[in-house]
Design a protein around this motif. Sequence first.
Motif, PDB file in Angstrom:
ATOM      1  N   ARG A  50       0.836  -1.255   0.025  1.00 55.41           N
ATOM      2  CA  ARG A  50      -0.006  -0.270  -0.088  1.00 55.41           C
ATOM      3  C   ARG A  50       0.852   1.387  -0.065  1.00 55.41           C
ATOM      4  O   ARG A  50       0.588   2.261  -0.769  1.00 55.41           O
ATOM      5  N   MET A 141      -8.434   5.862   0.549  1.00 55.21           N
ATOM      6  CA  MET A 141      -8.295   4.561  -0.054  1.00 55.21           C
ATOM      7  C   MET A 141      -6.866   4.057   0.541  1.00 55.21           C
ATOM      8  O   MET A 141      -6.635   2.895   0.193  1.00 55.21           O
ATOM      9  N   ASN A 142      -6.236   4.554   1.175  1.00 52.86           N
ATOM     10  CA  ASN A 142      -4.995   4.193   1.754  1.00 52.86           C
ATOM     11  C   ASN A 142      -5.164   3.556   3.267  1.00 52.86           C
ATOM     12  O   ASN A 142      -4.448   3.128   3.809  1.00 52.86           O
ATOM     13  N   GLN A 143      -6.471   3.419   3.738  1.00 51.10           N
ATOM     14  CA  GLN A 143      -6.893   3.141   4.859  1.00 51.10           C
ATOM     15  C   GLN A 143      -7.322   1.750   4.698  1.00 51.10           C
ATOM     16  O   GLN A 143      -8.111   1.274   3.858  1.00 51.10           O
ATOM     17  N   ALA A 145      -9.665  -1.263   4.582  1.00 49.36           N
ATOM     18  CA  ALA A 145     -10.911  -1.467   4.498  1.00 49.36           C
ATOM     19  C   ALA A 145     -11.637  -2.258   5.594  1.00 49.36           C
ATOM     20  O   ALA A 145     -11.143  -3.325   6.029  1.00 49.36           O
ATOM     21  N   ARG A 306      -8.523  -0.076  -1.205  1.00 49.64           N
ATOM     22  CA  ARG A 306      -8.210  -0.202   0.067  1.00 49.64           C
ATOM     23  C   ARG A 306      -8.154  -1.943   0.309  1.00 49.64           C
ATOM     24  O   ARG A 306      -7.369  -2.356   1.118  1.00 49.64           O
ATOM     25  N   PRO A 309      -4.358  -3.139  -2.877  1.00 46.15           N
ATOM     26  CA  PRO A 309      -3.706  -2.154  -3.013  1.00 46.15           C
ATOM     27  C   PRO A 309      -2.477  -2.317  -4.172  1.00 46.15           C
ATOM     28  O   PRO A 309      -2.000  -1.266  -4.693  1.00 46.15           O
ATOM     29  N   ASP A 387     -16.476   1.033  -0.445  1.00 46.11           N
ATOM     30  CA  ASP A 387     -15.547   1.110  -1.567  1.00 46.11           C
ATOM     31  C   ASP A 387     -16.236   1.938  -2.509  1.00 46.11           C
ATOM     32  O   ASP A 387     -17.214   2.468  -2.512  1.00 46.11           O
TER      33      ASP A 387
END
Length: 398
Positions: A50, A141-143, A145, A306, A309, A387
């Motif tokens: 990621r 989106m970098n966390q 999901a 998420r 990646p 999402d």
Amino acid sequence: MVEHIVQAVVEIFTQNRYADKVIERTFKNQRKWGARDRRFFAESVYEIVRWWRYLGALAGFDPTKTAVDTAAVWQIWSAWCYDTHGTLPEWEETKKFDTQNFAARKESISSVAIRESVPDWLYEYGRQEFGEEWNQILHAMNQPAEVFLRANTLCGTREELLRKLKGEEIAVTPVSELDAGLKLLERKNLASSESFKQGLFEIQDGASQMVAPLLRPEPGMKVIDACAGGGGKSLHLAALMKNRGKIISMDVHAWKLESLKERARRNHVDIIETRVIDSDKVIKSLEKSADRVLLDVPCSALGVLRRNPDTKWKLTAEEVQKILILQSEILQNYSQMVKPGGLLVYATCSLMPAENERQVKKFLEHNKQDWSLVEELHTLPHREGFDGFYGALLKRRS
């Protein structure tokens, strides 16, 4: 353990393998690992993938512009470990990492593309589409999901499933936006639970759970899921139809449909018929035959970064253009399966308007006599927490 993490990342970036498949194969080869080891391994691999470009910058190089090898991955693992824990094990492989200038390197990273760890082309693409909001979207989106479940209403209500899961010490909470949705509060191996084995629920993101209801299926209808894949939405359609009527689940990959057959049996669904799309004749044979058609078309999958990646490192701008052409062809050709008066949903797990509303707009411009837009669905991770998904409900006039 760390050697396995490094080896997995090397495979993902040098052999173009998908992260989930590499992790799955590693688990099969390391049967002595317990749940804690497996979780640490999987989360470590995903976090390194990621934050690949950002961690490379902390290590002193840009891994998107240099050759990837085992030594480079060790440096990136060291950057991740030091950034997360502030210390490094005294191993031979970590001695090359420069902790002296770490703070200065971290402070000097001004590029949002590097800070949010995406390729330059993707950052610019998103900026063109979303403007300043793109930075918020990237950060979300970098966390990792969250995990959502969908109660299989053929077997009971959401409230009954809640009680059942509580008895299995699986902590969940209802999701108000979803009729059958639950959010997992503490990660567990759900596939080994009795409730899952009995077909009482499916693991399905919240946004994905919104697509089947958008199609407005009813018991007794003939419904086609024309890009079914593993069949999560086919199963949801069957539940909404109370297992009455007929669902034709289609895909170009036969092995995906075999997986769907197994899932259907577990879900107590018997109205699904599978068909492999191996020629244009399959589509033509179903012309004007369906009350409802779902087109969950191939897409860039930029809405599910998420969960996957590695997609952002494998995808290219050229591939996006090819995807746009394929989507347009599928929408034009597969829409012919809808009866006059019937409904179609065009859906993607992408954020990008070029794959979503602009595709629909173009289709309607070319078919204005026969089709009209009824409703649209948009979800974004920084807004709904689901999402990134898009859905358009279209009605065929004639």
